[in-house]
Scaffold this motif. Structure first.
Motif, PDB file in Angstrom:
ATOM      1  N   GLY A 195       0.789  -1.234   0.000  1.00 46.46           N
ATOM      2  CA  GLY A 195       0.000   0.000   0.000  1.00 46.46           C
ATOM      3  C   GLY A 195       0.813   1.272   0.000  1.00 46.46           C
ATOM      4  O   GLY A 195       0.254   2.367   0.071  1.00 46.46           O
ATOM      5  N   VAL A 196       2.145   1.173  -0.073  1.00 49.49           N
ATOM      6  CA  VAL A 196       2.938   2.404  -0.145  1.00 49.49           C
ATOM      7  C   VAL A 196       3.771   2.391  -1.434  1.00 49.49           C
ATOM      8  O   VAL A 196       3.938   1.352  -2.062  1.00 49.49           O
ATOM      9  CB  VAL A 196       3.881   2.577   1.070  1.00 49.49           C
ATOM     10  N   ARG A 197       4.295   3.574  -1.787  1.00 50.78           N
ATOM     11  CA  ARG A 197       5.078   3.690  -3.023  1.00 50.78           C
ATOM     12  C   ARG A 197       6.572   3.518  -2.767  1.00 50.78           C
ATOM     13  O   ARG A 197       7.343   3.295  -3.693  1.00 50.78           O
ATOM     14  CB  ARG A 197       4.819   5.054  -3.679  1.00 50.78           C
ATOM     15  N   LEU A 198       6.984   3.660  -1.496  1.00 50.88           N
ATOM     16  CA  LEU A 198       8.395   3.476  -1.150  1.00 50.88           C
ATOM     17  C   LEU A 198       8.805   2.046  -1.502  1.00 50.88           C
ATOM     18  O   LEU A 198       8.114   1.090  -1.151  1.00 50.88           O
ATOM     19  CB  LEU A 198       8.608   3.732   0.345  1.00 50.88           C
ATOM     20  N   ASN A 199       9.933   1.913  -2.224  1.00 54.36           N
ATOM     21  CA  ASN A 199      10.296   0.589  -2.727  1.00 54.36           C
ATOM     22  C   ASN A 199      11.758   0.267  -2.467  1.00 54.36           C
ATOM     23  O   ASN A 199      12.487   1.071  -1.880  1.00 54.36           O
ATOM     24  CB  ASN A 199       9.972   0.514  -4.221  1.00 54.36           C
ATOM     25  N   THR A 200      12.159  -0.893  -2.942  1.00 55.53           N
ATOM     26  CA  THR A 200      13.506  -1.401  -2.652  1.00 55.53           C
ATOM     27  C   THR A 200      14.608  -0.541  -3.258  1.00 55.53           C
ATOM     28  O   THR A 200      15.763  -0.670  -2.868  1.00 55.53           O
ATOM     29  CB  THR A 200      13.657  -2.836  -3.178  1.00 55.53           C
ATOM     30  N   SER A 201      14.271   0.360  -4.187  1.00 55.92           N
ATOM     31  CA  SER A 201      15.311   1.191  -4.804  1.00 55.92           C
ATOM     32  C   SER A 201      15.963   2.125  -3.783  1.00 55.92           C
ATOM     33  O   SER A 201      17.017   2.692  -4.060  1.00 55.92           O
ATOM     34  CB  SER A 201      14.738   2.017  -5.960  1.00 55.92           C
ATOM     35  N   ILE A 202      15.369   2.295  -2.607  1.00 56.52           N
ATOM     36  CA  ILE A 202      15.950   3.148  -1.562  1.00 56.52           C
ATOM     37  C   ILE A 202      17.337   2.628  -1.153  1.00 56.52           C
ATOM     38  O   ILE A 202      18.162   3.374  -0.628  1.00 56.52           O
ATOM     39  CB  ILE A 202      14.998   3.243  -0.336  1.00 56.52           C
ATOM     40  N   ALA A 203      17.586   1.337  -1.431  1.00 56.45           N
ATOM     41  CA  ALA A 203      18.902   0.768  -1.102  1.00 56.45           C
ATOM     42  C   ALA A 203      20.011   1.428  -1.913  1.00 56.45           C
ATOM     43  O   ALA A 203      21.141   1.587  -1.432  1.00 56.45           O
ATOM     44  CB  ALA A 203      18.899  -0.734  -1.355  1.00 56.45           C
ATOM     45  N   ILE A 204      19.693   1.852  -3.145  1.00 55.52           N
ATOM     46  CA  ILE A 204      20.722   2.413  -4.033  1.00 55.52           C
ATOM     47  C   ILE A 204      21.366   3.665  -3.424  1.00 55.52           C
ATOM     48  O   ILE A 204      22.590   3.720  -3.283  1.00 55.52           O
ATOM     49  CB  ILE A 204      20.142   2.704  -5.444  1.00 55.52           C
ATOM     50  N   PRO A 205      20.560   4.689  -3.042  1.00 58.53           N
ATOM     51  CA  PRO A 205      21.200   5.884  -2.458  1.00 58.53           C
ATOM     52  C   PRO A 205      21.957   5.589  -1.167  1.00 58.53           C
ATOM     53  O   PRO A 205      22.994   6.223  -0.917  1.00 58.53           O
ATOM     54  CB  PRO A 205      20.028   6.817  -2.160  1.00 58.53           C
ATOM     55  N   ILE A 206      21.464   4.651  -0.385  1.00 53.54           N
ATOM     56  CA  ILE A 206      22.136   4.359   0.893  1.00 53.54           C
ATOM     57  C   ILE A 206      23.498   3.713   0.641  1.00 53.54           C
ATOM     58  O   ILE A 206      24.514   4.135   1.207  1.00 53.54           O
ATOM     59  CB  ILE A 206      21.232   3.467   1.777  1.00 53.54           C
ATOM     60  N   ILE A 207      23.537   2.731  -0.270  1.00 53.57           N
ATOM     61  CA  ILE A 207      24.820   2.098  -0.602  1.00 53.57           C
ATOM     62  C   ILE A 207      25.763   3.130  -1.213  1.00 53.57           C
ATOM     63  O   ILE A 207      26.942   3.222  -0.860  1.00 53.57           O
ATOM     64  CB  ILE A 207      24.604   0.919  -1.582  1.00 53.57           C
ATOM     65  N   PHE A 208      25.204   3.957  -2.103  1.00 56.40           N
ATOM     66  CA  PHE A 208      26.008   4.975  -2.784  1.00 56.40           C
ATOM     67  C   PHE A 208      26.628   5.946  -1.777  1.00 56.40           C
ATOM     68  O   PHE A 208      27.794   6.318  -1.889  1.00 56.40           O
ATOM     69  CB  PHE A 208      25.121   5.733  -3.784  1.00 56.40           C
ATOM     70  N   THR A 209      25.838   6.328  -0.774  1.00 51.72           N
ATOM     71  CA  THR A 209      26.327   7.254   0.256  1.00 51.72           C
ATOM     72  C   THR A 209      27.518   6.659   0.999  1.00 51.72           C
ATOM     73  O   THR A 209      28.532   7.335   1.218  1.00 51.72           O
ATOM     74  CB  THR A 209      25.194   7.580   1.252  1.00 51.72           C
ATOM     75  N   ILE A 210      27.405   5.373   1.351  1.00 55.31           N
ATOM     76  CA  ILE A 210      28.502   4.717   2.080  1.00 55.31           C
ATOM     77  C   ILE A 210      29.761   4.673   1.214  1.00 55.31           C
ATOM     78  O   ILE A 210      30.859   4.975   1.673  1.00 55.31           O
ATOM     79  CB  ILE A 210      28.074   3.297   2.524  1.00 55.31           C
ATOM     80  N   VAL A 211      29.562   4.352  -0.066  1.00 57.93           N
ATOM     81  CA  VAL A 211      30.711   4.276  -0.977  1.00 57.93           C
ATOM     82  C   VAL A 211      31.373   5.650  -1.108  1.00 57.93           C
ATOM     83  O   VAL A 211      32.596   5.783  -1.020  1.00 57.93           O
ATOM     84  CB  VAL A 211      30.269   3.749  -2.361  1.00 57.93           C
ATOM     85  N   ILE A 212      30.561   6.681  -1.308  1.00 54.57           N
ATOM     86  CA  ILE A 212      31.100   8.048  -1.449  1.00 54.57           C
ATOM     87  C   ILE A 212      31.842   8.461  -0.182  1.00 54.57           C
ATOM     88  O   ILE A 212      32.928   9.048  -0.239  1.00 54.57           O
ATOM     89  CB  ILE A 212      29.962   9.062  -1.733  1.00 54.57           C
ATOM     90  N   TRP A 213      31.255   8.128   0.956  1.00 56.05           N
ATOM     91  CA  TRP A 213      31.887   8.487   2.224  1.00 56.05           C
ATOM     92  C   TRP A 213      33.270   7.853   2.333  1.00 56.05           C
ATOM     93  O   TRP A 213      34.254   8.513   2.675  1.00 56.05           O
ATOM     94  CB  TRP A 213      30.981   8.054   3.385  1.00 56.05           C
ATOM     95  N   LEU A 214      33.340   6.577   1.970  1.00 55.63           N
ATOM     96  CA  LEU A 214      34.632   5.888   2.003  1.00 55.63           C
ATOM     97  C   LEU A 214      35.599   6.528   1.012  1.00 55.63           C
ATOM     98  O   LEU A 214      36.764   6.754   1.312  1.00 55.63           O
ATOM     99  CB  LEU A 214      34.450   4.401   1.671  1.00 55.63           C
ATOM    100  N   PHE A 215      35.077   6.859  -0.168  1.00 55.86           N
ATOM    101  CA  PHE A 215      35.879   7.428  -1.237  1.00 55.86           C
ATOM    102  C   PHE A 215      36.436   8.787  -0.836  1.00 55.86           C
ATOM    103  O   PHE A 215      37.612   9.082  -1.034  1.00 55.86           O
ATOM    104  CB  PHE A 215      35.005   7.551  -2.491  1.00 55.86           C
TER     105      PHE A 215
END
Lengths: 364, 308
Positions: A195-215
């Motif tokens: 019943g909500v529009r929030l989906n599994t794609s939210i994982a992409i920005p979170i993983i990306f943030t961790i990678v950028i932080w490490l970088f």
């Protein structure tokens, strides 16, 4: 001018935190004044902006739905801004990413393959990168200003989108609306809750943030980008290439914006249509700055702007306020932030001698 | 009017919007300030200029109020970058976003309304000449004033003491200050002048060129004006030539439609942007030449301290 700004010996850590907070307070005050002048309900609007987004579970998931693309794009833009690569065309890179990803369900309408979504992810990222690569190429090969080129490319991407939606990609059963067919379930991300529009794609920005932080924080590559932007000569001397900084910054932004565009068509929208970007590409610029171009700061900034966006949607209904009011608020936010941010490196000093004018007070 | 006459006359009219905004940006950049909020300043002024003209029926008043609006928005930018020493690129974007938002807010109740169009000035005798008459001597007063202004600005920058002060400030604010030029005041003045002209450009777009208000009607013309300053390598004559070129390109869509060409309209709409990118790449290739012509301190904040 009763004061002058004097450079601090050390950057103020307090102001680093105070700058975004005072920007929020000051923008809220000015915006309230503006609403009052325009004869709009001030209290009601502020309630819609800041409280209403947290009133129920669905609204909260909607905030996170907006949070994703803002976070994703802003993290990538911040890398470029730190290196003084002014990519302001993430909006266009997002559009091309969405177009490239949509080509899969548009041309394989009847497919139920499990490979639809992975193919869209790859094409979305590549589409955004390809669009950004044009600007990187023109900058490194012809010295063409990337601010203007990325902006012009956004206008061109928009026309390309309109062409496809009104022409070859138009849904034949769509009553002539400028949009593609609705994508099949296999081309969409799974909702996180029913019943909500929030989906599994939210994982992409979170993983990306961790990678950028490490970088940026842990890896030498981040240092290269900072050096390349702040002191090109020092960078060249140390064997780093300014051209490489341009390429890395733009391709990274294209990658992120392309994925964001893909997540929209394969997520809340479920098809390609005119309003595919919702202005995320521009808002992400504000997010990047408000987060002090810092990976962690950007997480908070992205969340705040996501709240503001949902709040704007609520105010649209509850206070009959146009969505442009949110843009006014966003613009004010960035202006105040940039002005107050100066106090990280400078402090006010009163001018003792009243006879000296503001413009000649430094001449000795 | 024949198609050719219509096309050439329209080129001058369309060029006026680009030229007004670009001249304002030129003056600001000459003083060392890169103001990227032109699009936003034009949008606010276009909305206010339309609103005032619609309510009062007075074009002159519409222009005046639009000019004031442009100045006010530019002062927000000046305060942020010159007094508070904020980054010029980011501040320009911020003020631009604010401007676009404000324009939508102001023009909301006026969406798609129109006002009566104004007639051009018929210059006696000269306007009777075939082809040249309709193209050059039946234009709106603003068109003549704009091209005259280009000449005045070019002369002022090059040959007057004020021009010297502006150029010195843009080249090296530390040295200019040491010479006794009021650097902060000059920069404020130049940015405000840029706001005034962007305001007039917006008013011309919404009250004379296409006498209607529609959200987003500036459609990137402010950005093209910023690009024009680069194309013209900071010289008024070349900027005026570039403005005419873009005036012509922006009419391409209308002309192609009237001739029944079967090119997708989206491709024609993209043409000004594509041309901007191509010309920008060609002009910028010579790095040494670009550095020579651009104001040396362009885009850098100046905190009033002595040289580096």
């Amino acid at each position: 001018m009763p004061f002058k700004l004097q450079r601090r010996e050390h950057a103020s850590r307090l102001m680093l935190i105070a700058a975004p907070l005072s920007a929020v307070v000051l923008s809220t005050i000015v915006c309230s004044g503006l609403l009052f002048i325009l004869n709009k309900p001030v209290g009601q609007t502020l309630y819609s902006f800041f409280i209403a987004p947290f009133e129920n579970f669905y609204s909260i998931t909607e905030v996170f739905l907006k949070f994703g693309p803002l976070l994703l794009i802003a993290q990538a833009l911040a890398v470029g801004f730190r290196a003084k690569v002014w990519n302001i065309g993430a909006e266009g890179q997002m559009i091309v990413g969405a177009i490239a990803a949509s080509s899969v369900p548009v041309y394989f309408v009847d497919s139920t393959s499990d490979w639809l979504l992975p193919a869209m992810i790859i094409l979305g990222a590549l589409g955004g990168m390809a669009w950004a690569a044009i600007a990187a190429f023109l900058k490194t090969r012809f010295n063409a200003n990337e601010i203007l080129v990325t902006l012009m490319l956004t206008s061109i991407a928009l026309q390309l989108l309109y062409y496809l939606l009104l022409g070859p990609w138009k849904d034949p059963m769509g009553f002539n609306f400028p949009q593609t067919v609705m994508f099949q379930n296999e081309a969409l991300f799974e909702p996180l809750f029913s019943g909500v529009r929030l989906n599994t794609s939210i994982a992409i920005p979170i993983i990306f943030t961790i990678v950028i932080w490490l970088f940026m924080e842990r890896h030498f590559g981040g240092f290269k980008l900072v050096v390349g932007g702040l002191a090109p000569q020092a960078a060249t001397y140390a064997g780093f290439s300014a051209k490489k900084a341009v390429w890395v910054s733009l391709l990274l932004a294209g990658f992120a914006a392309g994925l964001a565009g893909m997540s929209e068509v394969a997520g809340p929208i479920g098809q390609l249509q005119r309003s595919v970007t919702s202005g995320y590409g521009y808002s992400a610029i504000i997010v990047a700055y408000l987060g002090a171009l810092n990976p962690l700061g950007i997480v908070f900034a992205a969340f705040f702007l996501a709240v503001l966006q949902i709040g704007g949607d609520v105010a649209l209904v509850s206070a009959n306020l146009p969505i442009s009011a949110v843009h006014v608020f966003q613009g004010l936010l960035l202006i105040f932030y940039l002005a107050v941010y100066t106090l990280v490196h400078y402090q006010f000093k009163p001018i003792r001698s009243a006879s000296l004018s503001a413009t000649s007070d430094h001449v000795t | 009017m024949s198609t050719l006459e219509f096309f050439l006359a329209g080129t001058f009219s369309a060029a006026t919007i680009f030229l007004l905004a670009a001249l304002g940006e030129l003056v600001a950049e000459k003083s060392g300030v890169l103001n990227l909020s032109v699009e936003g300043m034009m949008a606010v002024s276009a909305a206010i200029g339309f609103l005032v003209t619609y309510e009062t029926g007075n074009h002159l008043l519409g222009f005046a109020v639009a000019g004031v609006a442009g100045v006010l928005i530019s002062l927000v930018f000046a305060l942020t970058t010159i007094t508070f020493l904020a980054n010029q690129v980011a501040s320009g974007l911020a003020v631009g976003i604010l401007g676009l938002g404000l324009s939508a807010l102001i023009g909301r109740d006026y969406e798609s309304l129109t006002i009566p169009s104004t007639d051009g000035i018929q210059i006696p005798v000269l306007s009777e000449i075939p082809l040249i008459g309709p193209v050059l001597f039946q234009q709106n007063l603003v068109v003549y004033m704009t091209f005259l202004l280009a000449i005045i600005i070019g002369y002022t920058l090059k040959h007057t003491r004020l021009g010297l002060a502006i150029r010195s400030t843009g080249e090296n604010p530390h040295a200019a200050q040491a010479l006794g030029f009021p650097v902060f005041l000059i920069r404020y003045g130049c940015v405000a002048f840029g706001g005034l002209l962007a305001g007039f450009a917006g008013a011309y777009a919404s009250t004379i060129y296409t006498p209607l208000w529609a959200d987003g009607m500036i459609a990137g013309r402010g950005w093209i004006a910023v690009a024009l300053v680069v194309f013209g390598t900071w010289k008024t004559g070349r900027i005026a030539f570039g403005a005419l070129l873009f005036g012509m390109v922006s009419l391409g869509e209308l002309i192609a439609q009237s001739m029944g060409a079967s090119i997708p309209s989206q491709l024609l709409s993209s043409l000004p942007y594509i041309v901007t990118i191509v010309v920008l790449a060609i002009i910028s290739t010579d790095k040494a030449r670009m550095r020579l012509h651009s104001p040396f301190s362009l885009g850098e904040t100046f905190d009033g301290t002595e040289g580096r």
